[in-house]
Design a protein around this motif. Sequence first.
Motif, short mmCIF file in Angstrom:
data_model
loop_
_atom_site.label_atom_id
_atom_site.label_comp_id
_atom_site.label_asym_id
_atom_site.label_seq_id
_atom_site.Cartn_x
_atom_site.Cartn_y
_atom_site.Cartn_z
N LEU A 64 0.83 -1.20 0.00
CA LEU A 64 0.00 0.00 0.00
C LEU A 64 0.87 1.26 0.00
CD1 LEU A 64 -2.93 0.93 0.02
CD2 LEU A 64 -2.85 0.95 2.52
N GLY A 65 2.02 1.18 0.68
CA GLY A 65 2.95 2.30 0.66
C GLY A 65 3.48 2.57 -0.74
N TRP A 66 3.83 1.50 -1.46
CA TRP A 66 4.31 1.67 -2.84
C TRP A 66 3.20 2.20 -3.75
CZ3 TRP A 66 8.90 2.02 -4.92
CH2 TRP A 66 10.00 1.52 -4.23
N GLN A 67 2.00 1.68 -3.56
CA GLN A 67 0.86 2.16 -4.34
C GLN A 67 0.61 3.64 -4.07
OE1 GLN A 67 -1.85 0.84 -6.34
NE2 GLN A 67 -0.39 -0.73 -6.91
N HIS A 68 0.72 4.02 -2.83
CA HIS A 68 0.51 5.42 -2.44
C HIS A 68 1.54 6.33 -3.11
CE1 HIS A 68 0.51 8.96 0.28
NE2 HIS A 68 -0.77 8.67 0.45
N PHE A 69 2.80 5.91 -3.08
CA PHE A 69 3.84 6.73 -3.71
C PHE A 69 3.64 6.84 -5.22
CE2 PHE A 69 7.84 6.33 -6.15
CZ PHE A 69 8.25 7.66 -6.05
N LEU A 70 3.41 5.71 -5.89
CA LEU A 70 3.24 5.75 -7.34
C LEU A 70 2.01 6.56 -7.73
CD1 LEU A 70 4.12 2.05 -8.28
CD2 LEU A 70 5.50 4.10 -8.70
N ASN A 71 0.94 6.42 -6.95
CA ASN A 71 -0.27 7.18 -7.24
C ASN A 71 -0.01 8.68 -7.13
OD1 ASN A 71 -3.24 7.13 -7.73
ND2 ASN A 71 -3.31 8.07 -5.71
N MET A 72 0.71 9.09 -6.10
CA MET A 72 1.03 10.50 -5.92
C MET A 72 1.93 11.00 -7.06
SD MET A 72 -0.49 11.95 -3.44
CE MET A 72 0.51 13.43 -3.44
N LEU A 73 2.92 10.21 -7.44
CA LEU A 73 3.83 10.60 -8.52
C LEU A 73 3.08 10.78 -9.83
CD1 LEU A 73 6.68 11.05 -9.69
CD2 LEU A 73 6.83 8.56 -9.97
N PHE A 74 2.26 9.80 -10.18
CA PHE A 74 1.52 9.86 -11.44
C PHE A 74 0.50 11.00 -11.42
CE2 PHE A 74 2.32 5.04 -11.82
CZ PHE A 74 3.55 5.27 -12.39
N LEU A 75 -0.19 11.20 -10.30
CA LEU A 75 -1.17 12.28 -10.23
C LEU A 75 -0.51 13.65 -10.37
CD1 LEU A 75 -3.76 11.32 -7.45
CD2 LEU A 75 -4.20 11.74 -9.87
N LEU A 76 0.66 13.80 -9.76
CA LEU A 76 1.39 15.06 -9.88
C LEU A 76 1.70 15.37 -11.34
CD1 LEU A 76 2.93 17.37 -8.34
CD2 LEU A 76 4.95 15.91 -8.53
N LEU A 77 2.20 14.36 -12.07
CA LEU A 77 2.56 14.57 -13.47
C LEU A 77 1.32 14.70 -14.36
CD1 LEU A 77 5.57 12.09 -13.71
CD2 LEU A 77 5.62 14.56 -13.40
N ILE A 78 0.25 14.01 -13.99
CA ILE A 78 -1.00 14.13 -14.75
C ILE A 78 -1.56 15.54 -14.62
CG2 ILE A 78 -3.44 13.44 -14.73
CD1 ILE A 78 -2.48 10.57 -14.16
N ILE A 79 -1.54 16.09 -13.41
CA ILE A 79 -2.05 17.45 -13.21
C ILE A 79 -1.19 18.45 -13.96
CG2 ILE A 79 -2.35 19.26 -11.47
CD1 ILE A 79 -3.13 17.00 -9.50
N ARG A 80 0.14 18.28 -13.89
CA ARG A 80 1.02 19.21 -14.60
C ARG A 80 0.79 19.15 -16.11
NH1 ARG A 80 7.50 20.19 -14.95
NH2 ARG A 80 7.41 20.96 -17.06
N ASP A 123 -1.19 8.86 -17.93
CA ASP A 123 -2.53 8.32 -17.66
C ASP A 123 -2.51 6.80 -17.71
OD1 ASP A 123 -3.78 10.72 -17.26
OD2 ASP A 123 -4.52 10.91 -19.30
N ALA A 124 -1.84 6.25 -18.74
CA ALA A 124 -1.80 4.80 -18.90
C ALA A 124 -1.11 4.13 -17.71
CB ALA A 124 -1.09 4.44 -20.20
N LEU A 125 -0.02 4.73 -17.23
CA LEU A 125 0.68 4.18 -16.06
C LEU A 125 -0.19 4.29 -14.81
CD1 LEU A 125 4.27 5.61 -16.66
CD2 LEU A 125 3.47 3.28 -17.05
N TRP A 126 -0.91 5.42 -14.68
CA TRP A 126 -1.79 5.60 -13.52
C TRP A 126 -2.92 4.58 -13.52
CZ3 TRP A 126 -6.79 8.36 -13.19
CH2 TRP A 126 -7.19 8.58 -11.88
N VAL A 127 -3.50 4.33 -14.68
CA VAL A 127 -4.57 3.33 -14.80
C VAL A 127 -4.04 1.94 -14.47
CG1 VAL A 127 -6.15 2.19 -16.40
CG2 VAL A 127 -5.94 4.67 -16.45
N LEU A 128 -2.86 1.61 -14.98
CA LEU A 128 -2.26 0.30 -14.68
C LEU A 128 -2.02 0.16 -13.18
CD1 LEU A 128 -0.99 -2.35 -15.62
CD2 LEU A 128 1.16 -1.12 -15.96
N ASN A 129 -1.50 1.19 -12.55
CA ASN A 129 -1.29 1.16 -11.10
C ASN A 129 -2.62 1.00 -10.37
OD1 ASN A 129 0.58 1.59 -8.76
ND2 ASN A 129 -0.75 3.34 -8.41
N GLY A 130 -3.67 1.65 -10.87
CA GLY A 130 -4.98 1.53 -10.26
C GLY A 130 -5.56 0.12 -10.38
N ILE A 131 -5.34 -0.51 -11.53
CA ILE A 131 -5.83 -1.89 -11.71
C ILE A 131 -5.15 -2.83 -10.72
CG2 ILE A 131 -5.85 -3.85 -13.30
CD1 ILE A 131 -6.18 -1.83 -15.59
#
Length: 304
Positions: A64-80, A123-131
């Motif tokens: 869950l810690g790794w998921q949390h970090f990757l989610n934050m990283l991808f969301l940051l870049l998605i927003i930018r 987006d594709a990486l974020w979706v994969l992480n979400g799956i």
Amino acid sequence: MSAAPHNRWGQLVWVVPAAIVFLAAAVLAAKALRDAPAIASFIAQYPGQTELPAGAPVGLPWWLGWQHFLNMLFLLLIIRSGLEVRNTKRPAAYWIRGSAGLIRTKGTPNRISLSLWFHLSIDALWVLNGIVFYVIVFATGHWMRIIPVSWDVFPNAVSVGIQYLSLNWPTENGWVNYNALQLLSYFMIVFIAAPLAIITGLRMSPAWPKGTKRLNAIYPVQAARAIHFPLMLVFVAFIITHVALVMATGALRNLNHMYASREDGTWWGFGIFAASVVVMTGAWFAASPIVLRAIAARTGSVTR
């Protein structure tokens, strides 16, 4: 021509003081409400947590810690990248798909801006992480901690909101059970906002089939645009509130929960969190046109 941007920024200057005044008024109102006998009785009846189902897991695992970090990283870049796509009128470069650099539709090259290519790639990486997250969270039973299972979650969430706004924090232990407001927030982000962002983003992307008139009439692109940007604001508001409460309600303990999978007040979680901030900051500055051109050129052709 320069007056419009100046006026826009001039209007935005009032947002911060207005938000401070609104927050101060909300705090004073919550303190007054909490002193009322009826509200005190309500908080006593609904202290802020709902009972978890039998067999609900305790603690936050390493994945869950790794998921949390990757989610934050991808969301940051998605927003930018999303803001760049929205605000850039004349892209500095375009990406064209295909081994030879061209995929032609009725003789016209299928190309997108470099910013949009980056946005869709992340987006594709974020979706994969979400799956991966969905699969693991249901396989391990951790869904019980982020999906409401009883109606008393709503009065408990109201109680927690009053306690937060009155600056008299509720007694809680996220290692065992989230409070009701956290539970509803996580459920909304994971199971409502995230899928909506994917569905609306897909409708606006070049991958959406253009020839399906009936489908396009049922789900017009204007509807997707009207939802997609406000969803980004929802994510930004959630991130700001989430980080603020993590830091204000026991930073070391909360960071250990999320990043070190341990229930104590040591500095391990803070150290991992600090390293993750360094990585995210580096990724933010690395996402420059020069770097993106080099990466995008490996998957197609990049033209100015």
